[in-house]
Design a protein around this motif. Structure first.
Motif, PDB file in Angstrom:
ATOM      1  N   THR A  85       9.091  -7.744  -0.217  1.00 37.44           N
ATOM      2  CA  THR A  85       9.615  -7.088  -1.416  1.00 37.44           C
ATOM      3  C   THR A  85       8.742  -5.930  -1.889  1.00 37.44           C
ATOM      4  OG1 THR A  85       8.478  -8.780  -2.742  1.00 37.44           O
ATOM      5  CG2 THR A  85      10.816  -9.122  -2.259  1.00 37.44           C
ATOM      6  N   ALA A  86       7.467  -5.922  -1.517  1.00 35.73           N
ATOM      7  CA  ALA A  86       6.578  -4.849  -1.965  1.00 35.73           C
ATOM      8  C   ALA A  86       6.700  -3.588  -1.131  1.00 35.73           C
ATOM      9  CB  ALA A  86       5.124  -5.330  -1.944  1.00 35.73           C
ATOM     10  N   SER A  87       7.548  -3.612  -0.096  1.00 33.23           N
ATOM     11  CA  SER A  87       7.650  -2.470   0.818  1.00 33.23           C
ATOM     12  C   SER A  87       8.530  -1.354   0.285  1.00 33.23           C
ATOM     13  CB  SER A  87       8.183  -2.938   2.181  1.00 33.23           C
ATOM     14  OG  SER A  87       9.512  -3.426   2.062  1.00 33.23           O
ATOM     15  N   VAL A  88       9.241  -1.590  -0.799  1.00 27.50           N
ATOM     16  CA  VAL A  88      10.133  -0.581  -1.383  1.00 27.50           C
ATOM     17  C   VAL A  88       9.690  -0.315  -2.810  1.00 27.50           C
ATOM     18  CG1 VAL A  88      12.495  -0.129  -2.126  1.00 27.50           C
ATOM     19  CG2 VAL A  88      12.084  -1.170   0.096  1.00 27.50           C
ATOM     20  N   GLY A  89       9.622   0.963  -3.178  1.00 25.63           N
ATOM     21  CA  GLY A  89       9.120   1.295  -4.500  1.00 25.63           C
ATOM     22  C   GLY A  89       9.869   2.417  -5.174  1.00 25.63           C
ATOM     23  N   LEU A  90       9.143   3.200  -5.947  1.00 30.43           N
ATOM     24  CA  LEU A  90       9.691   4.195  -6.856  1.00 30.43           C
ATOM     25  C   LEU A  90      10.689   5.141  -6.198  1.00 30.43           C
ATOM     26  CD1 LEU A  90       9.288   5.194  -9.829  1.00 30.43           C
ATOM     27  CD2 LEU A  90       7.595   6.781  -8.922  1.00 30.43           C
ATOM     28  N   ASP A  91      10.362   5.659  -5.012  1.00 28.01           N
ATOM     29  CA  ASP A  91      11.230   6.651  -4.380  1.00 28.01           C
ATOM     30  C   ASP A  91      12.593   6.073  -4.023  1.00 28.01           C
ATOM     31  OD1 ASP A  91       9.827   5.044  -2.597  1.00 28.01           O
ATOM     32  OD2 ASP A  91       9.878   6.511  -0.983  1.00 28.01           O
ATOM     33  N   LEU A  92      12.625   4.878  -3.457  1.00 27.45           N
ATOM     34  CA  LEU A  92      13.898   4.275  -3.066  1.00 27.45           C
ATOM     35  C   LEU A  92      14.633   3.664  -4.255  1.00 27.45           C
ATOM     36  CD1 LEU A  92      13.015   2.739   0.402  1.00 27.45           C
ATOM     37  CD2 LEU A  92      14.571   4.610  -0.059  1.00 27.45           C
ATOM     38  N   TRP A  93      13.913   3.180  -5.246  1.00 32.09           N
ATOM     39  CA  TRP A  93      14.591   2.649  -6.440  1.00 32.09           C
ATOM     40  C   TRP A  93      15.349   3.761  -7.164  1.00 32.09           C
ATOM     41  CZ3 TRP A  93       9.626  -0.060  -8.641  1.00 32.09           C
ATOM     42  CH2 TRP A  93       9.325  -1.187  -7.861  1.00 32.09           C
ATOM     43  N   LEU A  94      14.678   4.890  -7.393  1.00 36.39           N
ATOM     44  CA  LEU A  94      15.349   6.003  -8.064  1.00 36.39           C
ATOM     45  C   LEU A  94      16.472   6.569  -7.203  1.00 36.39           C
ATOM     46  CD1 LEU A  94      12.330   7.867  -9.713  1.00 36.39           C
ATOM     47  CD2 LEU A  94      14.108   6.539 -10.858  1.00 36.39           C
ATOM     48  N   SER A  95      16.271   6.561  -5.883  1.00 35.52           N
ATOM     49  CA  SER A  95      17.336   7.018  -4.982  1.00 35.52           C
ATOM     50  C   SER A  95      18.552   6.102  -5.082  1.00 35.52           C
ATOM     51  CB  SER A  95      16.826   7.062  -3.536  1.00 35.52           C
ATOM     52  OG  SER A  95      15.813   8.035  -3.390  1.00 35.52           O
ATOM     53  N   CYS A 106       0.830  -1.204   0.000  1.00 36.38           N
ATOM     54  CA  CYS A 106       0.000   0.000   0.000  1.00 36.38           C
ATOM     55  C   CYS A 106       0.862   1.251   0.000  1.00 36.38           C
ATOM     56  CB  CYS A 106      -0.951  -0.004   1.194  1.00 36.38           C
ATOM     57  SG  CYS A 106      -0.128  -0.126   2.804  1.00 36.38           S
ATOM     58  N   THR A 107       1.966   1.228   0.736  1.00 37.98           N
ATOM     59  CA  THR A 107       2.852   2.392   0.788  1.00 37.98           C
ATOM     60  C   THR A 107       3.598   2.574  -0.529  1.00 37.98           C
ATOM     61  OG1 THR A 107       4.778   1.196   1.682  1.00 37.98           O
ATOM     62  CG2 THR A 107       3.153   1.968   3.248  1.00 37.98           C
ATOM     63  N   THR A 108       3.878   1.478  -1.212  1.00 34.10           N
ATOM     64  CA  THR A 108       4.603   1.556  -2.484  1.00 34.10           C
ATOM     65  C   THR A 108       3.748   2.195  -3.572  1.00 34.10           C
ATOM     66  OG1 THR A 108       6.026  -0.330  -1.978  1.00 34.10           O
ATOM     67  CG2 THR A 108       5.678   0.166  -4.297  1.00 34.10           C
ATOM     68  N   VAL A 109       2.462   1.853  -3.625  1.00 33.36           N
ATOM     69  CA  VAL A 109       1.611   2.384  -4.699  1.00 33.36           C
ATOM     70  C   VAL A 109       0.952   3.701  -4.318  1.00 33.36           C
ATOM     71  CG1 VAL A 109       1.143   0.089  -5.631  1.00 33.36           C
ATOM     72  CG2 VAL A 109      -0.408   1.047  -3.912  1.00 33.36           C
ATOM     73  N   CYS A 110       1.036   4.117  -3.060  1.00 32.72           N
ATOM     74  CA  CYS A 110       0.426   5.384  -2.633  1.00 32.72           C
ATOM     75  C   CYS A 110       1.145   6.546  -3.313  1.00 32.72           C
ATOM     76  CB  CYS A 110       0.505   5.536  -1.117  1.00 32.72           C
ATOM     77  SG  CYS A 110      -0.157   7.105  -0.511  1.00 32.72           S
ATOM     78  N   PRO A 111       0.448   7.350  -4.105  1.00 34.88           N
ATOM     79  CA  PRO A 111       1.132   8.411  -4.854  1.00 34.88           C
ATOM     80  C   PRO A 111       1.509   9.622  -4.016  1.00 34.88           C
ATOM     81  CG  PRO A 111      -1.216   8.493  -5.291  1.00 34.88           C
ATOM     82  CD  PRO A 111      -0.980   7.287  -4.422  1.00 34.88           C
ATOM     83  N   THR A 112       0.805   9.845  -2.908  1.00 36.27           N
ATOM     84  CA  THR A 112       1.026  11.065  -2.133  1.00 36.27           C
ATOM     85  C   THR A 112       1.971  10.881  -0.961  1.00 36.27           C
ATOM     86  OG1 THR A 112      -0.825  10.637  -0.636  1.00 36.27           O
ATOM     87  CG2 THR A 112      -1.319  11.793  -2.674  1.00 36.27           C
ATOM     88  N   GLY A 113       2.143   9.637  -0.496  1.00 31.30           N
ATOM     89  CA  GLY A 113       2.900   9.409   0.730  1.00 31.30           C
ATOM     90  C   GLY A 113       2.018   9.484   1.963  1.00 31.30           C
ATOM     91  N   ALA A 114       0.689   9.420   1.771  1.00 30.43           N
ATOM     92  CA  ALA A 114      -0.217   9.401   2.917  1.00 30.43           C
ATOM     93  C   ALA A 114       0.003   8.145   3.746  1.00 30.43           C
ATOM     94  CB  ALA A 114      -1.672   9.476   2.450  1.00 30.43           C
ATOM     95  N   LEU A 115       0.286   7.032   3.063  1.00 25.27           N
ATOM     96  CA  LEU A 115       0.673   5.790   3.740  1.00 25.27           C
ATOM     97  C   LEU A 115       2.174   5.618   3.589  1.00 25.27           C
ATOM     98  CD1 LEU A 115      -2.132   3.248   2.758  1.00 25.27           C
ATOM     99  CD2 LEU A 115      -1.416   3.798   5.075  1.00 25.27           C
ATOM    100  N   THR A 116       2.875   5.480   4.708  1.00 24.15           N
ATOM    101  CA  THR A 116       4.319   5.274   4.674  1.00 24.15           C
ATOM    102  C   THR A 116       4.680   4.036   5.482  1.00 24.15           C
ATOM    103  OG1 THR A 116       4.600   6.784   6.566  1.00 24.15           O
ATOM    104  CG2 THR A 116       4.875   7.707   4.364  1.00 24.15           C
ATOM    105  N   TYR A 117       5.771   3.406   5.073  1.00 23.97           N
ATOM    106  CA  TYR A 117       6.245   2.208   5.772  1.00 23.97           C
ATOM    107  C   TYR A 117       6.979   2.653   7.028  1.00 23.97           C
ATOM    108  CZ  TYR A 117       7.347  -2.774   5.830  1.00 23.97           C
ATOM    109  OH  TYR A 117       7.399  -4.107   6.144  1.00 23.97           O
ATOM    110  N   ALA A 118       6.601   2.097   8.162  1.00 24.91           N
ATOM    111  CA  ALA A 118       7.101   2.594   9.446  1.00 24.91           C
ATOM    112  C   ALA A 118       8.212   1.755  10.054  1.00 24.91           C
ATOM    113  CB  ALA A 118       5.941   2.700  10.446  1.00 24.91           C
TER     114      ALA A 118
END
Length: 713
Positions: free
Chosen positions: A441-451, A361-373
């Motif tokens: 594996t689904a806990s990391v997405g676009l922001d960390l991949w590009l980083s 859910c945090t990976t596909v959330c576009p706004t960052g309303a849901l974040t992995y804690a």
């Protein structure tokens, strides 16, 4: 912090000088640290400093030695360098990777977060055919309080079963349903069986006398076979357990654990709630997972805790505004049924008891309303940055970060390492591929991949196994398509993101396939930034994305285009297209926008847009009463991305009484046109539609007074 490395009886070509230089530490190479050289470990744990042991195979042995060592006070961390590189065919070139893995082990543990508590007293419900359920119950009855929901008996029961002795409470009925989680399951059913199992003595008289064979040894009556002879009622007149006139009675009962051996699972989710276990009914007691399940059930008595894996900021959520649903990404992807829509509160709800911490859910959330804690994105960022910086410092090139789960993914990686040591046709983990375990594996997405690419990785790969839900794979693939489109648009040629398929219980063929995929990955050399970024990953997704994009644009190998077209699915960036002929500037889209991408102008009728803020949630499009808005996924690379621009504007409409502007010319004309034929808006009433709110009240009041004066005259 002492670091102990061991070449495992000289089976790994470790280079202590190279590793030590990368870690700024003098290292001593051991060959039998877990045996003859255990004294070095004992001396290290007496130092009081944290100790890194580069061996996970003998973790239990080291723990025992530490407990037996007088004065041992150090915290010991273990890291696997053997299967992850030391047993590879190119292990001699793997020192930069091994140094990176050791450096990451130096990092502090993730900061603690709030926890979710489960309490179980051991109330277990077994659902299934009676004879099999009783046999399983016998394996756990000394630890758990067992109740059986009987679903008939086996067509060919084993001799001696079912046991006539009433050892466990047995219930039965129709419309069985289950809700809840470990320690808080609620089972509902309709008690519709003519035989009352509480009154039944299991004398078997009804079974013997039934001419249709409609009653089995679970004491259920099959209504499809029964032809109403009622011989069973006659032979049960003393016990009085059979009554065909009894109305179905809805019942419910609470349980802590559920073992489902029924023909149709009560829970169809890919990730069922904790405390619920399902076995293949057709295999019965021969099910290969039965023993492991029994062991788990016996251990689930007491109080248990897990991290609350997510954090939610409702103010950023693009799910709903003004009772209109926009973004539904988190609800759609959750495989545990933990995320649901609460339309009346304009938000989503995440049930922490059902959440398994996958982070999809945090990976596909576009706004960052849901974040992995747990761990936080910022902590993951530090780990990735440390891995890549140490790898580069040790002379490594073309680093590939391989994310995998701590469960099946870890098993696949380690199995490949062991197989490569024994089978010459396998290479094992290549020297430039750095495995990194995640809770999921689904806990990391676009922001960390590009980083990761910005920090110096040439590629990012995600190894998935059969433990990942199909929805997760689709979500990861969509995110990778967006990330790859961004890099390609900036001139970074080649493939940078990969989704690899592995097996949680790998056989030789599966390992060979994984080995080939990794070998191909290791040889690929896509274009990457010339210099590594220095920014720190923020907990806020959009902030991290902005910093990563800024660095990638600065280091781009070509002149940047004005914009990059992005895939429609999964894009968190984009513009809006407004049909100016249809738009009336009612500004309902402004109030719906959760990211402040759409704004009005207090001075004049204008619809303004800041593209940097847009998350492509679609709330504006679904809210617009004129269907005048269309989403346009893209990444604008010009400075205008951060500036407000006018999407539509109109001439203001002035009040016919006081000349004050109170709306747009187009909106008022549209309203007048739609109400022209309405009986309530004729004559003076129609003229009031052309007035501002103040003048409209004055005009109505004046008209009322004129009527009263006329009446007096």
């Amino acid at each position: 912090m002492p670091t102990l490395i061991c070449d495992c009886n000289q089976t790994m070509p470790l280079q202590p000088q190279t590793l030590g230089a990368a870690l700024n530490e003098t290292l001593t190479l051991h060959s039998a640290l877990c045996r003859r050289e255990a004294g070095a470990f004992q001396k290290a744990v007496q130092s009081g400093d944290d100790v890194i042991v580069a061996c996970t195979q003998e973790k239990r042995l080291f723990a025992e030695v530490g407990q037996q060592t007088a004065g041992a006070s150090s915290v010991v961390k273990f890291v696997n360098i053997r299967e992850t590189g030391g047993w590879s065919r190119d292990a001699a070139r793997a020192m930069p990777k091994i140094a990176a893995l050791l450096a990451a082990a130096y990092l502090p543990d993730a900061e603690p977060v709030a926890t979710v508590t489960y309490k179980s007293t051991g109330r277990l419900l077994i659902v299934g055919v009676l004879d099999q359920a009783e046999q399983v119950a016998a394996l756990v009855a000394d630890t758990l309080d067992v109740t059986i929901f009987a679903c008939g008996v086996s067509p060919q029961p084993q001799p001696g079963f079912p046991v006539q002795e009433r050892k466990y409470p047995v219930i039965s009925g129709d419309k069985l349903s289950l809700t809840g989680w470990l320690g808080a399951f609620e089972v509902r059913w309709d008690k519709s069986n003519p035989i009352d199992l509480d009154l039944c003595t299991r004398c078997n008289a009804c079974v013997a006398v039934c001419p249709e064979g409609a009653i089995d040894l679970s004491y259920q009556i099959d209504s499809n076979k029964c032809t109403s002879h009622r011989d069973c009622v006659a032979v049960c007149k003393v016990a009085g357990a059979i009554d065909f006139g009894r109305e179905p009675q809805p019942l419910s009962e609470a349980f802590d654990l559920v073992l489902d051996m029924g023909a149709t699972p009560l829970v169809a989710l890919h990730a069922p709630p904790q405390g619920y276990f399902a076995l293949e009914a057709s295999q019965g007691l021969a099910s290969p997972g039965l023993l492991a399940t029994v062991v788990k059930l016996r251990d689930l008595v007491g109080e248990f805790e897990k991290p609350k894996f997510f954090a939610y900021k409702q103010t950023l959520c693009a799910h709903s505004r003004n009772e209109t649903i926009g973004c539904n990404a988190c609800v759609d992807i959750c495989s545990a049924g933990a995320v649901s829509s609460q339309k009346e509160r304009q938000q989503i709800i995440v049930n922490p008891n059902l959440c398994i911490g996958c982070g999809a859910c945090t990976t596909v959330c576009p706004t960052g309303a849901l974040t992995y804690a747990y761990p936080r994105a910022s902590e993951q960022g530090v780990r990735i940055k440390t891995l890549l910086a140490t790898y580069a410092k040790a002379g490594g090139r073309q680093a590939v970060v391989l994310f995998h789960s701590q469960g099946s993914g870890q098993q696949a990686v380690e199995a490949l390492g062991r197989a490569a040591q024994l089978h010459k046709n396998l290479q094992g983990m290549p020297a430039n591929i750095i495995p990194q375990a995640l809770w999921h594996t689904a806990s990391v997405g676009l922001d960390l991949w590009l980083s990761a690419i910005a920090f110096g990785a040439s590629q990012v790969a995600v190894l998935v196994t059969d433990e990942e839900a199909p929805a997760y794979l689709a979500g990861l693939a969509e995110q990778m398509a967006v990330a790859q489109a961004v890099l390609h648009g900036m001139g970074y040629t080649g493939l940078h993101f990969h989704l690899l398929q592995g097996s949680g219980a790998p056989d030789v063929a599966a390992l060979a396939a994984l080995d080939a995929s990794l070998k191909k990955l290791a040889g690929h050399q896509p274009v990457v930034p010339a210099a590594a970024a220095r920014f720190a990953v923020a907990q806020e997704k959009r902030s991290t994305l902005d910093m990563a994009l800024d660095h990638l644009m600065t280091q781009a190998p070509m002149s940047l285009p004005e914009q990059i077209e992005l895939p429609v699915k999964g894009s968190p960036f984009g513009s809006l297209l407004v049909d100016k002929q249809a738009c009336t500037l009612c500004l309902s889209c402004v109030s719906a926008c959760p990211a402040s991408a759409l704004q009005d102008n207090p001075e004049r009728p204008q619809l303004k847009f800041i593209e940097k803020n847009c998350v492509q949630c679609g709330l504006c499009a679904t809210t617009c009463p004129e269907d005048a808005i269309t989403l346009a996924p893209r990444l604008l690379l010009t400075p205008q991305r951060k500036e407000a621009r006018v999407l539509n504007e109109s001439q203001p409409y002035q009040c016919i009484r006081c000349s004050k502007p109170f709306g747009t010319l187009k909106a008022i004309e549209s309203m007048l046109g739609k109400l022209a034929g309405h009986a309530m808006f004729q004559g003076a009433a129609a003229e009031r539609l052309k007035m501002c709110s103040d003048c409209r009240v004055i005009d109505i009041y004046s008209a009322d007074n004129e009527v009263k004066i006329t009446d007096i005259r």
